[in-house]
Design a protein around this motif. Structure first.
Motif, PDB file in Angstrom:
ATOM      1  N   LYS A  60       0.836  -1.200   0.000  1.00  0.00           N
ATOM      2  CA  LYS A  60       0.000   0.000   0.000  1.00  0.00           C
ATOM      3  C   LYS A  60       0.871   1.251   0.000  1.00  0.00           C
ATOM      4  N   ASP A  79       2.650  -7.776   1.526  1.00  0.00           N
ATOM      5  CA  ASP A  79       1.410  -7.652   2.301  1.00  0.00           C
ATOM      6  C   ASP A  79       0.426  -6.937   1.387  1.00  0.00           C
ATOM      7  N   ARG A 149      -6.126 -11.540  13.131  1.00  0.00           N
ATOM      8  CA  ARG A 149      -5.568 -10.266  13.608  1.00  0.00           C
ATOM      9  C   ARG A 149      -6.240  -9.897  14.903  1.00  0.00           C
ATOM     10  N   ILE A 162      -3.829   7.138  11.615  1.00  0.00           N
ATOM     11  CA  ILE A 162      -3.048   5.945  11.243  1.00  0.00           C
ATOM     12  C   ILE A 162      -2.703   5.078  12.459  1.00  0.00           C
ATOM     13  N   SER A 202       0.975   3.133  12.198  1.00  0.00           N
ATOM     14  CA  SER A 202       2.026   3.487  11.253  1.00  0.00           C
ATOM     15  C   SER A 202       2.769   4.723  11.755  1.00  0.00           C
ATOM     16  N   GLY A 238       3.531  -3.840  10.442  1.00  0.00           N
ATOM     17  CA  GLY A 238       4.565  -2.878  10.057  1.00  0.00           C
ATOM     18  C   GLY A 238       4.549  -1.727  11.037  1.00  0.00           C
ATOM     19  N   PRO A 276       6.725  -4.108   6.873  1.00  0.00           N
ATOM     20  CA  PRO A 276       7.102  -2.697   6.771  1.00  0.00           C
ATOM     21  C   PRO A 276       6.774  -2.136   5.393  1.00  0.00           C
ATOM     22  N   GLY A 277       6.296  -0.909   5.372  1.00  0.00           N
ATOM     23  CA  GLY A 277       6.046  -0.229   4.110  1.00  0.00           C
ATOM     24  C   GLY A 277       6.866   1.039   4.052  1.00  0.00           C
ATOM     25  N   ARG A 278       6.505   1.981   4.951  1.00  0.00           N
ATOM     26  CA  ARG A 278       7.112   3.303   4.939  1.00  0.00           C
ATOM     27  C   ARG A 278       8.642   3.244   5.084  1.00  0.00           C
ATOM     28  N   TYR A 375       3.365   6.218   0.388  1.00  0.00           N
ATOM     29  CA  TYR A 375       2.080   6.916   0.511  1.00  0.00           C
ATOM     30  C   TYR A 375       2.123   8.248  -0.259  1.00  0.00           C
ATOM     31  N   MET A 379      -1.278   7.395  -3.454  1.00  0.00           N
ATOM     32  CA  MET A 379      -2.458   8.138  -2.993  1.00  0.00           C
ATOM     33  C   MET A 379      -2.797   9.296  -3.932  1.00  0.00           C
TER      34      MET A 379
HETATM   35  N1  LLP Z   1       0.429  -3.700   7.850  1.00  0.00           N
HETATM   36  C1  LLP Z   1      -0.817  -3.224   7.973  1.00  0.00           C
HETATM   37  C2  LLP Z   1      -1.885  -4.153   8.355  1.00  0.00           C
HETATM   38  C3  LLP Z   1      -1.082  -1.863   7.742  1.00  0.00           C
HETATM   39  O1  LLP Z   1      -2.327  -1.401   7.869  1.00  0.00           O
HETATM   40  C4  LLP Z   1      -0.030  -0.981   7.374  1.00  0.00           C
HETATM   41  C5  LLP Z   1      -0.275   0.430   7.113  1.00  0.00           C
HETATM   42  C6  LLP Z   1       1.257  -1.534   7.251  1.00  0.00           C
HETATM   43  C7  LLP Z   1       1.461  -2.883   7.506  1.00  0.00           C
HETATM   44  C8  LLP Z   1       2.447  -0.697   6.858  1.00  0.00           C
HETATM   45  O2  LLP Z   1       2.732   0.276   7.784  1.00  0.00           O
HETATM   46  P1  LLP Z   1       4.067   1.135   7.613  1.00  0.00           P
HETATM   47  O3  LLP Z   1       5.234   0.206   7.835  1.00  0.00           O
HETATM   48  O4  LLP Z   1       4.088   1.652   6.231  1.00  0.00           O
HETATM   49  O5  LLP Z   1       3.959   2.171   8.636  1.00  0.00           O
HETATM   50  N2  LLP Z   1      -1.330   6.891   4.332  1.00  0.00           N
HETATM   51  C9  LLP Z   1      -0.758   7.006   5.654  1.00  0.00           C
HETATM   52  C10 LLP Z   1      -0.277   5.672   6.191  1.00  0.00           C
HETATM   53  C11 LLP Z   1      -1.321   4.592   6.226  1.00  0.00           C
HETATM   54  C12 LLP Z   1      -0.831   3.303   6.810  1.00  0.00           C
HETATM   55  C13 LLP Z   1      -1.843   2.225   6.675  1.00  0.00           C
HETATM   56  N3  LLP Z   1      -1.438   0.930   7.127  1.00  0.00           N
HETATM   57  C14 LLP Z   1       0.374   8.021   5.629  1.00  0.00           C
HETATM   58  O6  LLP Z   1       0.663   8.569   4.572  1.00  0.00           O
HETATM   59  O7  LLP Z   1       0.975   8.286   6.656  1.00  0.00           O
END
Ligand code: LLP
Length: 421
Positions: A60, A79, A149, A162, A202, A238, A276-278, A375, A379
């Protein structure tokens, strides 16, 4: 650390001057660095070394096929949260056994797609979803691998929009109901329980909320095993944050996060999955934009860019900070003047930064938004009939357009007129 640096006063992505890309592609555009993506992925690999694990990139954050394939070739899983993301992951060459399917609202069609195409596990978020998955799998003569979950009711201390692990958030099953739901899952045909999943939010900049969540998951693992369930995998989600600016946030490093994982769940003998995404994509991307006008307002100047809230929505949506740097390095000691950095979209929400100190910039100058690889492009929209912003990938001294800017004919050609018009 990333690979966007000034060399001889010119901002480069790895070995490519960003101005060279701009002259061929036009602005605005997103630019991703292969070396930075690779480095970030490898930081997580190193952090989990010694544990049986799989790093599933939360696509995502950035779902461009070139980004996915770069990570897939390093061994990453994905994911996914929709049938569309599942298709992208497969098109990027990710095998089904490296894909986890998350999300609160999976449709039966999406379940079928993943069951037929191959899937590592569904991260199930509710009892009705579990029942639907059981029906779909049974109808296909398949068995769906499931992690449930759980919502541990932990405040991740991040932006309200978030945070996902508090009891008032829509995600997961309340941890107090978990044993009941696992017992129900064990009785359902077509379901094979294999693990537990948790994700509390996040852009976390502290380890303490992770520690609290993972400790609860460790306790739950022991309880569920005592109830007779096979808990072989823990999907820990993540959420590890990134520095959006050098000055204020200093989030923990992947190595510290990895050590925490080993400390909290490392002795359970489970395969650990993280999403992890971000942290992988965020600082591996920039949004490059040109100044259209500098406008003198009443008491403040506005720098009007050719990118807008439809291209990078985070400032408008979350009040997020992105560092803005000029493509030409300011002279040492250059005067910094506060300006409002805005886009051309017709609403005041289309403001990237207020009173941001920047060196003198005028029409034709180019700037880059840092930390825009996650993101950002995913988006983007065509609000105000602005073409979707193109994406470019750099590797060493090479660059390639990995998603072109659509033409206006393409944009118009997607609309159709009803017969009465
Ligand atoms: N796993 C799940 C189930 C999630 O919902 C998310 C993010 C991740 C992993 C990844 O999280 P990260 O490692 O990227 O923090 N658009 C928003 C962020 C939305 C995050 C949604 N879920 C922004 O720009 O800050």
């Amino acid at each position: 650390m990333d690979h966007f640096i000034y060399r001889d006063g010119i901002l480069h992505a790895e070995d490519v001057p960003l101005a060279d890309i701009a002259s061929q592609v036009g602005t605005p555009f997103y630019c991703y660095s292969t070396a930075t993506l690779t480095r970030h992925y490898q930081l997580f690999e190193a952090a989990l070394d010694g544990l049986d694990h799989l790093i599933c990139f939360a696509m995502k954050a950035n779902s461009n096929l070139a980004v996915l394939r770069t990570l897939a070739q390093l061994g990453a899983g994905m994911d996914v949260v929709s049938g569309g993301e599942y298709r992208r992951a497969r098109a990027a060459g990710v095998p089904g056994e490296r894909i986890v399917f998350a999300g609160v609202g999976k449709t039966r069609a999406e379940m079928q797609l993943a069951l037929e195409g191959g899937i590592r596990q569904f991260n199930v978020e509710s009892e009705p979803e579990l029942a639907a998955l059981s029906e779909v799998a049974t109808a296909l003569g398949a068995e769906a691998p499931v992690a449930i979950r759980v919502n541990p009711d932990i405040d991740a201390g991040t932006h309200d929009k978030i945070a996902t692990g508090r009891k008032e958030d829509k995600f997961g099953i309340p941890i107090a109901r978990a044993r009941h739901v696992y017992a129900a899952a064990a009785r359902l045909p077509g379901i094979r329980v294999c693990g537990i999943d948790v994700h509390i939010g996040s852009q976390l900049t502290e380890l303490a909320p992770f520690e609290a969540a993972y400790s609860r998951i460790a306790d739950l693992t022991r309880e569920l095993r005592a109830d007779g369930h096979m808990i072989e995998r823990l999907d820990l989600g993540g959420g590890l944050g990134i520095p959006y600016t050098a000055s204020n946030e200093v989030p923990p490093l992947p190595a510290e996060y990895g050590a925490l994982i080993k400390r909290t769940v490392g002795d359970l003998g489970c395969t650990v999955e993280i999403e992890p995404g971000r942290l992988i994509a965020g600082n591996a991307g920039l949004l490059v934009s040109s100044v259209i006008y500098r406008k003198i307002g009443a008491g403040r100047d506005f720098l009007i860019l050719d990118s807008a809230m439809n291209d990078l929505g985070r400032p408008a949506l979350y009040g997020a900070w992105h560092d803005i740097i000029p493509l030409t390095e300011p002279a040492p000691g250059a005067d910094m003047e506060p300006v409002d950095v805005v886009g051309p979209v017709c609403e005041s929400g289309d403001t990237f930064a207020r009173q941001r100190p920047l060196p003198p910039l005028d029409a034709g100058d180019m700037v880059a938004f840092r930390s825009a690889g996650a993101y950002g492009a995913v988006m983007a929209s065509e609000y105000n009939s602005r073409p979707l912003v193109p994406e470019v990938m750099v590797r060493g001294d090479q660059f390639a357009v990995i998603r072109p800017r659509p033409t206006f004919d393409e944009m118009l050609g997607r609309d159709t007129l009803p017969p009465w018009l």
